[in-house]
Design a protein around this motif. Sequence first.
Motif, PDB file in Angstrom:
ATOM      1  N   THR A 135      74.018  -7.752  44.871  1.00  0.00           N
ATOM      2  CA  THR A 135      73.914  -7.098  46.013  1.00  0.00           C
ATOM      3  C   THR A 135      74.550  -7.890  46.985  1.00  0.00           C
ATOM      4  OG1 THR A 135      71.836  -8.476  46.514  1.00  0.00           O
ATOM      5  CG2 THR A 135      71.626  -6.266  45.678  1.00  0.00           C
ATOM      6  N   GLN A 136      75.043  -9.155  47.067  1.00  0.00           N
ATOM      7  CA  GLN A 136      76.029  -9.613  48.089  1.00  0.00           C
ATOM      8  C   GLN A 136      77.538  -8.936  47.710  1.00  0.00           C
ATOM      9  OE1 GLN A 136      76.320 -13.914  47.059  1.00  0.00           O
ATOM     10  NE2 GLN A 136      73.924 -13.947  47.276  1.00  0.00           N
ATOM     11  N   GLU A 137      77.885  -8.754  46.475  1.00  0.00           N
ATOM     12  CA  GLU A 137      79.288  -8.776  46.088  1.00  0.00           C
ATOM     13  C   GLU A 137      79.650  -7.514  45.881  1.00  0.00           C
ATOM     14  OE1 GLU A 137      79.880 -11.694  43.250  1.00  0.00           O
ATOM     15  OE2 GLU A 137      78.977 -13.240  44.301  1.00  0.00           O
ATOM     16  N   GLN A 138      78.743  -6.538  45.574  1.00  0.00           N
ATOM     17  CA  GLN A 138      79.001  -5.263  44.857  1.00  0.00           C
ATOM     18  C   GLN A 138      78.880  -4.078  45.854  1.00  0.00           C
ATOM     19  OE1 GLN A 138      80.969  -5.346  42.297  1.00  0.00           O
ATOM     20  NE2 GLN A 138      80.671  -7.527  42.150  1.00  0.00           N
ATOM     21  N   ARG A 139      78.739  -4.283  46.986  1.00  0.00           N
ATOM     22  CA  ARG A 139      78.605  -3.078  47.964  1.00  0.00           C
ATOM     23  C   ARG A 139      79.873  -2.475  48.314  1.00  0.00           C
ATOM     24  NH1 ARG A 139      75.820  -6.110  52.492  1.00  0.00           N
ATOM     25  NH2 ARG A 139      76.535  -7.907  51.559  1.00  0.00           N
ATOM     26  N   VAL A 140      79.657  -1.329  48.338  1.00  0.00           N
ATOM     27  CA  VAL A 140      81.086  -0.268  48.645  1.00  0.00           C
ATOM     28  C   VAL A 140      80.723   0.952  49.761  1.00  0.00           C
ATOM     29  CG1 VAL A 140      82.693   1.278  47.409  1.00  0.00           C
ATOM     30  CG2 VAL A 140      81.977  -0.733  45.994  1.00  0.00           C
ATOM     31  N   GLY A 141      81.627   0.972  50.336  1.00  0.00           N
ATOM     32  CA  GLY A 141      81.404   1.984  51.401  1.00  0.00           C
ATOM     33  C   GLY A 141      82.676   2.952  51.542  1.00  0.00           C
ATOM     34  N   ILE A 142      82.872   3.434  52.758  1.00  0.00           N
ATOM     35  CA  ILE A 142      83.662   4.722  52.859  1.00  0.00           C
ATOM     36  C   ILE A 142      84.407   4.436  54.091  1.00  0.00           C
ATOM     37  CG2 ILE A 142      84.338   7.176  52.834  1.00  0.00           C
ATOM     38  CD1 ILE A 142      82.146   7.753  50.821  1.00  0.00           C
ATOM     39  N   LEU A 143      85.567   4.502  54.291  1.00  0.00           N
ATOM     40  CA  LEU A 143      86.353   4.375  55.512  1.00  0.00           C
ATOM     41  C   LEU A 143      86.301   5.763  56.258  1.00  0.00           C
ATOM     42  CD1 LEU A 143      88.133   2.708  57.485  1.00  0.00           C
ATOM     43  CD2 LEU A 143      90.142   3.462  56.223  1.00  0.00           C
ATOM     44  N   GLY A 144      85.699   5.511  57.617  1.00  0.00           N
ATOM     45  CA  GLY A 144      85.342   6.620  58.309  1.00  0.00           C
ATOM     46  C   GLY A 144      86.478   6.600  59.503  1.00  0.00           C
ATOM     47  N   TYR A 145      86.767   5.534  60.102  1.00  0.00           N
ATOM     48  CA  TYR A 145      87.748   5.499  61.200  1.00  0.00           C
ATOM     49  C   TYR A 145      88.563   4.297  61.115  1.00  0.00           C
ATOM     50  CZ  TYR A 145      89.179   5.573  66.049  1.00  0.00           C
ATOM     51  OH  TYR A 145      90.168   5.284  67.148  1.00  0.00           O
ATOM     52  N   ASN A 146      89.583   4.214  61.454  1.00  0.00           N
ATOM     53  CA  ASN A 146      90.728   3.170  61.811  1.00  0.00           C
ATOM     54  C   ASN A 146      91.990   3.408  62.600  1.00  0.00           C
ATOM     55  OD1 ASN A 146      91.921   0.492  61.426  1.00  0.00           O
ATOM     56  ND2 ASN A 146      93.108   1.275  59.757  1.00  0.00           N
ATOM     57  N   ASP A 147      91.874   2.746  63.739  1.00  0.00           N
ATOM     58  CA  ASP A 147      93.120   2.979  64.706  1.00  0.00           C
ATOM     59  C   ASP A 147      93.903   1.687  64.594  1.00  0.00           C
ATOM     60  OD1 ASP A 147      91.807   1.155  66.253  1.00  0.00           O
ATOM     61  OD2 ASP A 147      91.379   2.498  68.001  1.00  0.00           O
ATOM     62  N   GLY A 148      93.859   0.663  63.678  1.00  0.00           N
ATOM     63  CA  GLY A 148      94.791  -0.376  63.535  1.00  0.00           C
ATOM     64  C   GLY A 148      94.036  -1.611  64.335  1.00  0.00           C
ATOM     65  N   THR A 149      93.146  -1.320  65.358  1.00  0.00           N
ATOM     66  CA  THR A 149      92.542  -2.374  65.858  1.00  0.00           C
ATOM     67  C   THR A 149      90.972  -2.216  65.875  1.00  0.00           C
ATOM     68  OG1 THR A 149      94.150  -2.187  67.984  1.00  0.00           O
ATOM     69  CG2 THR A 149      91.931  -3.262  68.420  1.00  0.00           C
ATOM     70  N   GLN A 150      90.433  -1.215  65.876  1.00  0.00           N
ATOM     71  CA  GLN A 150      88.938  -0.812  65.238  1.00  0.00           C
ATOM     72  C   GLN A 150      88.770  -0.009  64.026  1.00  0.00           C
ATOM     73  OE1 GLN A 150      86.510  -2.790  66.823  1.00  0.00           O
ATOM     74  NE2 GLN A 150      87.501  -3.655  68.460  1.00  0.00           N
ATOM     75  N   HIS A 151      87.952  -0.483  63.276  1.00  0.00           N
ATOM     76  CA  HIS A 151      87.540   0.514  62.159  1.00  0.00           C
ATOM     77  C   HIS A 151      86.080   0.661  62.058  1.00  0.00           C
ATOM     78  CE1 HIS A 151      86.600  -3.489  60.114  1.00  0.00           C
ATOM     79  NE2 HIS A 151      85.715  -2.771  59.573  1.00  0.00           N
ATOM     80  N   TYR A 152      85.651   1.925  61.280  1.00  0.00           N
ATOM     81  CA  TYR A 152      84.303   2.108  61.051  1.00  0.00           C
ATOM     82  C   TYR A 152      84.182   2.504  59.478  1.00  0.00           C
ATOM     83  CZ  TYR A 152      79.491   3.760  61.271  1.00  0.00           C
ATOM     84  OH  TYR A 152      78.117   3.920  60.823  1.00  0.00           O
ATOM     85  N   VAL A 153      83.121   1.858  58.875  1.00  0.00           N
ATOM     86  CA  VAL A 153      82.993   2.148  57.490  1.00  0.00           C
ATOM     87  C   VAL A 153      81.658   2.691  57.307  1.00  0.00           C
ATOM     88  CG1 VAL A 153      82.963   1.075  55.331  1.00  0.00           C
ATOM     89  CG2 VAL A 153      84.568   0.463  56.724  1.00  0.00           C
ATOM     90  N   ASN A 154      81.423   3.810  56.669  1.00  0.00           N
ATOM     91  CA  ASN A 154      80.072   4.104  56.061  1.00  0.00           C
ATOM     92  C   ASN A 154      79.636   3.379  55.078  1.00  0.00           C
ATOM     93  OD1 ASN A 154      79.330   6.866  57.978  1.00  0.00           O
ATOM     94  ND2 ASN A 154      81.379   6.892  57.412  1.00  0.00           N
ATOM     95  N   GLY A 155      78.880   2.461  54.991  1.00  0.00           N
ATOM     96  CA  GLY A 155      78.030   1.736  54.093  1.00  0.00           C
ATOM     97  C   GLY A 155      77.200   0.631  54.358  1.00  0.00           C
TER      98      GLY A 155
END
Length: 243
Positions: free
Chosen positions: A159-179
Amino acid sequence: MTRRLLRAAALAAGSALVALVLAPGQAVAQQEVIQPGASITTGDGYCTLNWIYDGTGDQAGSVYGGTAAHCVEGVGQRISLATSSLGEATVEFGEVAFVADELDYAFIEIDTAHTDLVDPALKGHPQIPTGVSTTETAAVGDLIQFSGHGVGFHLTPITQEQRVGILGYNDGTQHYVNGAVSPGDSGGPVANLTDGNKALGLVNTLGAGVAELPYVGEGGVSLEGMFADAAASGFTVTLRTVG
């Protein structure tokens, strides 16, 4: 989930973001390697180390680990590895060298005496990072890898190492990941699996809410923007990759 919905979730996250720092408590697992995904502590709370960086220019010859600015109090503060979130401090390995409060990142200079403990590989993923994921190479929908010590997730290596999400937004400075992230993951590494196992950024905040559908995830600074921001202040580093 559509691009429109993912982007809406990213923008809506700002109203529900909270800092991810913890109070001290009970130990869970031993950690004696300075690497992305390692648990760190200031003595007052717990966060996660992100990537390993090599100094250039005026910083040449120094080795750094990264975390979130809200995880530290200021330049000169000593930082230790921890057994895990809610655990015990182990090796005091360096001190804060640079803090950027606006974008919420910090660099910890690793003591020369402890550089032999450094491993640039993401904890649990020896093939990561191969480089930096940018707006030119990353895309909404990419698979994202976490490795950190968020409370609850800190209980087992899986559970520490195997969590995977989906990239929802990235403008090069900020990002958001659903996960799935939780307090204790703050400052930790965010890797882009789809983009060739590259380093994308770090965890700054936890978001949850509703934008047409319920969502949960993390928001943070992207390395592309972080490097540019630090360089503008005269602090220049490069990502240390594997291989």
